[in-house]
Design an enzyme around this catalytic site. Structure first.
Site, PDB file in Angstrom:
ATOM      1  CB  SER A  48      43.444 151.921 -62.236  1.00 27.78           C
ATOM      2  OG  SER A  48      44.298 151.203 -63.107  1.00 27.78           O
TER       3      SER A  48
ATOM      4  CE1 TYR B  29      40.436 153.573 -66.407  1.00 31.14           C
ATOM      5  CE2 TYR B  29      42.692 152.748 -66.280  1.00 31.14           C
ATOM      6  CZ  TYR B  29      41.374 152.688 -65.877  1.00 31.14           C
ATOM      7  OH  TYR B  29      40.980 151.770 -64.945  1.00 31.14           O
TER       8      TYR B  29
END
Length: 255
Positions: A140, A153
């Site tokens: 990501s 995350y």
């Protein structure tokens, strides 16, 4: 893209980027092991893959990557006799300020996003060495840049980026390539699963026009196309790369 007849495992294939990626491999004639926890959604992916190529060979595997890594690889190899590509796409998101979140969130996200990738890579590597195959990890932009209220995350994706580079060096002597894609905001159900309401999500997508240099969010197909490229011989001299597919978000410092 030289993927016809290749055996591919795609985790998280029951929705979003994983589902679209599986369909892209199927369209190019690969044999695809579809891995997911939701049987109904996985069936929908199977249908879309067959619509893309009615001769495709598919293997749906209902599994949880956090506990079934060895079984996933073994089942695919037992069925197809080899393994050429591993796409580590399955992942979990979570949000919250450090003063509010607890260790359970950390353990859950790291277990899904990092530990499972380690295990799948470890079990798949001997088979990929035989075929001089490749691994594509779905990371990501959160692994490249820092954002508030998503510390766990971001940390998990930064770990995946470093893991990608390290394993690329481990496997390079065996002619196995290891790369990652780093998507920006992509239109999937991901943000709603993390807790956004429909209204919040709509406002977020509108805001993303300012936080992505190209002035829009991305589509799952754009990430899938990049995964296909990194898995194919078209990227034969690329390994250890973390490639943003984020409309330029990684290069910005939006306020």
């Amino acid at each position: 893209m030289s993927l016809a007849g290749k055996v591919v495992i795609v985790t998280g294939a029951s929705s979003g980027i994983g589902a679209v990626t599986a369909e892209a491999f199927a369209k190019l004639g690969a044999k695809v092991a579809l891995v997911g926890r939701n049987a109904e959604n996985l069936k929908a992916t199977e249908v879309s893959c067959k619509a893309a190529n009615n001769k495709v060979e598919l293997l749906p595997i209902i599994a949880d990557v956090t506990v079934d890594a060895e079984r996933i690889v073994k089942t695919a190899v037992d069925k197809f006799g080899k393994l050429d590509v591993l796409v580590n796409n399955a992942g979990a998101g979570a949000s919250g300020h450090i003063l509010d979140i607890d260790v359970d969130q950390f353990d859950r996200v790291m277990n899904t996003n990092v530990r499972s990738v380690f295990l799948l890579t470890k079990y798949a590597a001997p088979h990929l060495i035989k075929t001089q195959g490749s691994i594509v990890n779905v990371s990501s932009v959160a692994g490249l840049r820092s954002f508030p209220a998503v510390s766990v995350y971001c940390t998990s994706k930064a770990a995946i980026d470093q893991f990608t580079r390290c394993i690329a060096l481990d496997l390079a002597p065996h002619k196995v390539r290891v790369n990652a894609v780093n998507p920006g905001v992509i239109v999937t159900e991901f943000h709603k699963r993390v807790g956004m309401s429909e209204e919040q999500y709509a406002e977020y997508l509108a805001r993303c026009k300012e936080t992505h240099a190209l002035g829009r969010v991305g589509e799952a197909k754009e990430v899938a196309d990049t995964i296909i490229f990194l898995a194919s011989d078209k990227s034969s001299f690329i390994t250890g790369a973390t490639l943003p597919v984020d409309g330029g978000k990684h290069a910005m410092c939006p306020r």
